[in-house]
Scaffold this motif. Structure first.
Motif, PDB file in Angstrom:
ATOM      1  N   HIS B  82      33.252  42.991  34.392  1.00 33.29           N
ATOM      2  CA  HIS B  82      34.383  43.032  35.315  1.00 33.29           C
ATOM      3  C   HIS B  82      34.025  42.216  36.534  1.00 33.29           C
ATOM      4  O   HIS B  82      32.849  41.953  36.790  1.00 33.29           O
ATOM      5  CB  HIS B  82      34.699  44.479  35.719  1.00 33.29           C
ATOM      6  CG  HIS B  82      35.336  45.241  34.620  1.00 33.29           C
ATOM      7  ND1 HIS B  82      36.685  45.181  34.363  1.00 33.29           N
ATOM      8  CD2 HIS B  82      34.803  46.048  33.661  1.00 33.29           C
ATOM      9  CE1 HIS B  82      36.969  45.933  33.312  1.00 33.29           C
ATOM     10  NE2 HIS B  82      35.838  46.474  32.857  1.00 33.29           N
ATOM     11  N   THR B  83      35.031  41.849  37.297  1.00 30.28           N
ATOM     12  CA  THR B  83      34.751  41.159  38.557  1.00 30.28           C
ATOM     13  C   THR B  83      35.687  41.692  39.633  1.00 30.28           C
ATOM     14  O   THR B  83      36.695  42.320  39.342  1.00 30.28           O
ATOM     15  CB  THR B  83      34.990  39.626  38.473  1.00 30.28           C
ATOM     16  OG1 THR B  83      36.396  39.378  38.483  1.00 30.28           O
ATOM     17  CG2 THR B  83      34.359  38.992  37.251  1.00 30.28           C
ATOM     18  N   VAL B  93      30.405  39.803  40.141  1.00 26.20           N
ATOM     19  CA  VAL B  93      30.467  40.170  38.734  1.00 26.20           C
ATOM     20  C   VAL B  93      29.722  41.477  38.517  1.00 26.20           C
ATOM     21  O   VAL B  93      28.726  41.756  39.169  1.00 26.20           O
ATOM     22  CB  VAL B  93      29.814  39.055  37.877  1.00 26.20           C
ATOM     23  CG1 VAL B  93      29.836  39.412  36.402  1.00 26.20           C
ATOM     24  CG2 VAL B  93      30.515  37.730  38.114  1.00 26.20           C
ATOM     25  N   LEU B 131      40.128  42.038  34.402  1.00 27.33           N
ATOM     26  CA  LEU B 131      38.831  41.983  35.081  1.00 27.33           C
ATOM     27  C   LEU B 131      38.702  43.053  36.162  1.00 27.33           C
ATOM     28  O   LEU B 131      37.614  43.501  36.488  1.00 27.33           O
ATOM     29  CB  LEU B 131      38.633  40.600  35.703  1.00 27.33           C
ATOM     30  CG  LEU B 131      38.280  39.505  34.700  1.00 27.33           C
ATOM     31  CD1 LEU B 131      38.310  38.137  35.367  1.00 27.33           C
ATOM     32  CD2 LEU B 131      36.899  39.762  34.095  1.00 27.33           C
ATOM     33  N   THR B 133      38.533  46.562  37.803  1.00 27.92           N
ATOM     34  CA  THR B 133      37.906  47.745  37.206  1.00 27.92           C
ATOM     35  C   THR B 133      38.852  48.940  37.071  1.00 27.92           C
ATOM     36  O   THR B 133      38.567  49.869  36.326  1.00 27.92           O
ATOM     37  CB  THR B 133      36.706  48.213  38.061  1.00 27.92           C
ATOM     38  OG1 THR B 133      37.123  48.267  39.424  1.00 27.92           O
ATOM     39  CG2 THR B 133      35.514  47.302  37.906  1.00 27.92           C
ATOM     40  N   THR B 231      33.666  47.871  42.433  1.00 24.54           N
ATOM     41  CA  THR B 231      33.221  47.103  41.275  1.00 24.54           C
ATOM     42  C   THR B 231      31.712  46.898  41.276  1.00 24.54           C
ATOM     43  O   THR B 231      31.056  47.016  40.243  1.00 24.54           O
ATOM     44  CB  THR B 231      33.929  45.735  41.272  1.00 24.54           C
ATOM     45  OG1 THR B 231      35.323  45.961  41.425  1.00 24.54           O
ATOM     46  CG2 THR B 231      33.669  44.963  39.995  1.00 24.54           C
TER      47      THR B 231
END
Lengths: 143, 427
Positions: B82-83, B93, B131, B133, B231
Motif C-alpha cells: 500500500h502507499t 510505501v 493503494l 489502506t 499507512t
C-alpha cells in the motif's frame, strides 16, 4: 397568485453562471426571466423557468444548491411611471419589498415585473384590490 | 491480549521489541546506518524504557527509501503493498507479509467487535479500495472476523444508498465527512433511519470532533466510533475506540506507543499532550522504529470501563504540521470545524487559506454552502457569513474572512479533505 421562482447559489468565478445555464439548456428548460444578485465572492441567480421541478432536479444533479421561493409576477404598462403605480399600492399596504426585476415579452405590450415581498399574501391582496394584473404560471408559460 | 495483565504484557512487549530492533538493524541498511551514527546497538535494549535511546524515523526517511528500501524481508515474502496518497510529496510505501496482513486483520477485527460487530454482520465498506489502506484494511478485518464485507469502495452515493436499503447493511465504515454527506443525502431523499439497518459506524482517516459524532449518531441512528492508524505503521487499526468512547485503545501488543514533545523530542509522562510516536513490534515486512506520526494526542494506561487494559489515546486534536500560527496565535483546523458545527444546517466541509499579503497574516475560511442555509436574499446570505465568522472568532480569537462556496467544490483526496492551504512563504 404566487409564482415559484428558482434561486441558484453560484460562486463568483469564471464559468459558473454559464455552467448553470447550460444545465438548464441541456434539459430543454426555457428561462422566462433572470436576474443576478452578486457580491465579490458569490452570486444568486434568480430564475422564472418553464418547468420548475425539472429545473430543480437537473441543477441539483449537477451539485448546484437550489431553492424555490414564492414571488409575484405583475404586468405593468410599458410606459413612463408604469412601475410607480404598483409600488404605490404596496406602499399603501406598508409591504416591504425585498427585490424586483423586470422583463418584457414580445407577445404583449406590457412590461412584466417579478417582485419578492416580505409578505406575499398581503401583497397579493393589495395589488388585486388596486386592479393590478397578476400573472399565473399558465400566463407566464404562454408568454 | 486486550485484557492482559500489564506486567505480563510489558515482558511480552520487551521481547518483541528486542526481536524487531535486531531484525531491523540486520536487514534494513537505513536502520543500521542510523543506529551506528549515534552508536546504539540492538543489545542496548534491556528494558522497555531503553527504546528512548533509539533514533526516530520520519516520513522523510521513508520517502528517501522509496520504493522498497525499508523492507526487512525478501521481496518474495511481501504479499501486499500500500502507499500513502502522496499529497505532500512522493508517496510512502508499506509492504506486508502474510503474517502482517493477519495482524492487520486482527487489530481491525477488534475495532469491529468494539462496534458490536460479529460474523453475522454486514459491513458496508466505503473506504477507498486500492493503494489506500482504508478499503483493504477494513476488508481484512471483516474477513478475519467472518463478517460479510461489501467492498463497495468510496463514492457513487446513489449506489451506496441503494445497497444500504437493499442489503440492510449493519455497519458502515468510511471517513466521517463521507458519513456526514451520506446522512445529508438520506435526509434529502426522505429516507428515514428506520428504512436502513445501520447499528454502528467505524470512522477514521481524518480528524473529526465530538460534535460531529453526536450529529452522525443522531442522523443515522448508530453508535459512531473512531478508528486511528497510518499507512507507515500498518494502516487503520493501530488504535480503535470502544463503546465507552473514552479514548482509542492502542493495540500495544503490536504497536508500542510513546508521546514526545515535538520540539525537545523528550518522552512525556502519562496524560501529557504531545506527538504520538509508534514502534511496530510484530511487523515483519516493514518494521518501523519510533515513527513520528505528527499527530497530537495524550495516552492513559488506566484500565477502561470496558475491561480492556490496553492504553488509550485521546482523539487526535491536531497535527504538528497542521498547527497553524496565525499572527502568533496557534490555530488548529479542528477548532474551526468545531465552530462550524455549532451552526445549524452547515456542512463541516471547509478549507482554511492562509496568506500574508503585507506583513500581516490573513485567514480565509471557505465553507461549502448547503441547501438548508441557502437563501435567495443577499442580506440573509451575508448574515450567514457574518455569523460563521463570529463563531470562528469566538473559537480561535482571530477575525477571519468567510466565503461560502458551492457544495462539493472543495478538493478532496481519497475521501480525505484538504483542510489547510498555506500560501505564506517563510524562507
Amino acid at each position: 397568485m404566487n409564482i415559484k421562482q428558482i434561486s441558484v447559489f453560484i460562486e463568483n468565478k469564471e464559468g459558473r453562471l454559464k455552467k448553470a445555464l447550460e444545465t438548464l439548456g441541456n434539459a430543454g428548460i426555457n428561462i422566462r426571466a433572470l436576474s443576478i444578485a452578486d457580491t465579490t465572492k458569490f452570486g444568486i441567480i434568480r430564475l422564472i423557468v418553464s418547468d420548475n421541478e425539472k429545473a430543480k432536479q437537473q441543477l441539483q444533479k449537477d451539485n448546484f444548491i437550489v431553492k424555490e421561493t414564492d414571488v409575484i409576477v405583475v404586468e405593468i404598462p410599458d410606459k413612463p411611471n408604469g412601475l410607480s403605480i404598483i409600488l404605490d399600492l404596496l406602499d399603501k399596504g406598508e409591504i416591504n419589498l425585498e427585490y424586483l426585476y423586470a422583463f418584457t415579452s414580445n407577445k404583449t405590450e406590457q412590461a412584466i415585473v417579478v417582485i419578492k415581498l416580505e409578505d406575499v399574501e398581503k401583497g397579493i391582496k393589495y395589488l388585486e384590490e388596486g386592479n393590478a394584473t397578476l400573472l399565473s404560471q399558465e400566463d407566464i408559460d404562454n408568454l | 491480549m486486550e485484557t492482559m495483565n500489564i506486567d505480563d504484557k510489558k515482558e511480552h512487549q520487551l521481547k518483541l521489541l528486542q526481536e524487531t530492533v535486531k531484525k531491523a538493524y540486520e536487514n534494513v541498511p537505513f536502520y543500521k546506518k542510523k543506529f551506528d551514527e549515534i552508536g546504539v546497538k540492538p543489545e542496548d535494549i534491556k528494558e522497555l524504557k531503553d527504546i528512548e535511546k533509539l533514533p526516530f524515523t520520519t516520513k522523510t526517511d521513508l520517502r528517501e527509501s522509496y520504493p522498497f528500501g525499508m523492507f526487512a524481508v525478501n521481496e518474495e515474502e511481501i504479499v501486499e503493498i500500500h502507499t500513502t496518497s502522496g499529497t505532500t510529496g512522493k508517496p510512502t510505501v508499506s509492504g506486508y507479509t502474510e503474517r502482517d496482513i493477519e495482524i492487520w486483520g486482527e487489530v481491525i477485527a477488534r475495532a469491529i467487535t468494539m462496534a458490536d460487530g460479529t460474523k453475522k454482520d454486514i459491513i458496508q465498506n466505503c473506504y477507498g479500495y486500492g493503494l489506500f489502506t482504508g478499503g483493504l484494511g477494513i476488508h481484512h478485518g471483516g474477513y478475519k472476523l467472518g463478517a460479510t464485507v461489501i467492498p463497495i469502495s468510496a463514492g457513487n452515493t446513489n449506489r451506496q444508498i441503494e445497497i444500504l436499503k437493499d442489503f440492510q447493511s449493519t455497519i458502515l465504515t468510511c471517513t466521517p465527512s463521507y458519513a456526514m454527506y451520506l446522512a445529508e443525502v438520506l435526509e434529502k431523499e426522505g429516507i428515514e433511519k428506520e428504512d436502513i439497518n445501520l447499528k454502528s459506524g467505524i470512522f477514521g482517516a481524518e480528524m473529526w470532533t465530538e460534535e460531529m459524532r453526536e450529529e452522525l449518531e443522531r442522523k443515522l441512528g448508530i453508535i459512531a466510533l473512531n478508528i486511528y492508524g497510518l499507512t507507515e505503521v500498518i494502516g487503520p487499526g493501530v488504535a480503535t475506540e470502544c463503546k465507552i468512547k473514552k479514548g482509542l485503545h492502542i493495540s500495544d501488543d503490536h504497536f508500542y506507543p510513546e508521546i514526545i514533545n515535538s520540539k525537545t523530542k523528550k518522552t512525556l509522562d502519562e496524560g501529557q499532550k504531545g506527538e504520538l510516536v509508534l514502534t511496530t513490534i510484530t511487523r515483519e515486512g516493514m518494521p518501523v522504529i519510533r515513527f513520528r506520526t505528527k499527530d497530537i494526542t495524550s495516552i492513559t494506561w488506566e484500565k477502561c470501563e470496558c475491561g480492556r487494559t490496553t492504553p488509550r489515546m485521546s482523539r487526535v486534536t491536531g497535527r504538528t504540521d497542521d498547527m497553524l500560527k496565525i499572527r502568533g496565535v496557534i490555530v488548529f483546523p479542528s477548532q474551526i470545524e468545531r465552530a462550524l458545527l455549532k451552526i445549524d444546517g452547515l456542512s463541516p466541509n471547509y478549507q482554511i487559506i492562509v496568506t500574508r499579503p503585507g506583513n500581516l497574516d490573513e485567514i480565509e475560511v471557505k465553507v461549502e454552502a448547503t441547501e438548508s442555509l441557502f437563501s435567495d436574499e443577499m442580506k440573509e446570505m451575508e448574515e450567514i457569513e457574518k455569523n460563521i465568522a463570529l463563531q470562528i472568532h469566538k473559537e480561535i480569537g482571530i477575525r477571519v474572512d468567510v466565503s461560502l462556496v458551492e457544495s462539493e467544490s472543495l478538493p478532496r483526496s481519497e475521501g480525505k479533505a484538504v483542510r489547510v492551504v498555506d500560501h505564506r512563504k517563510f524562507d
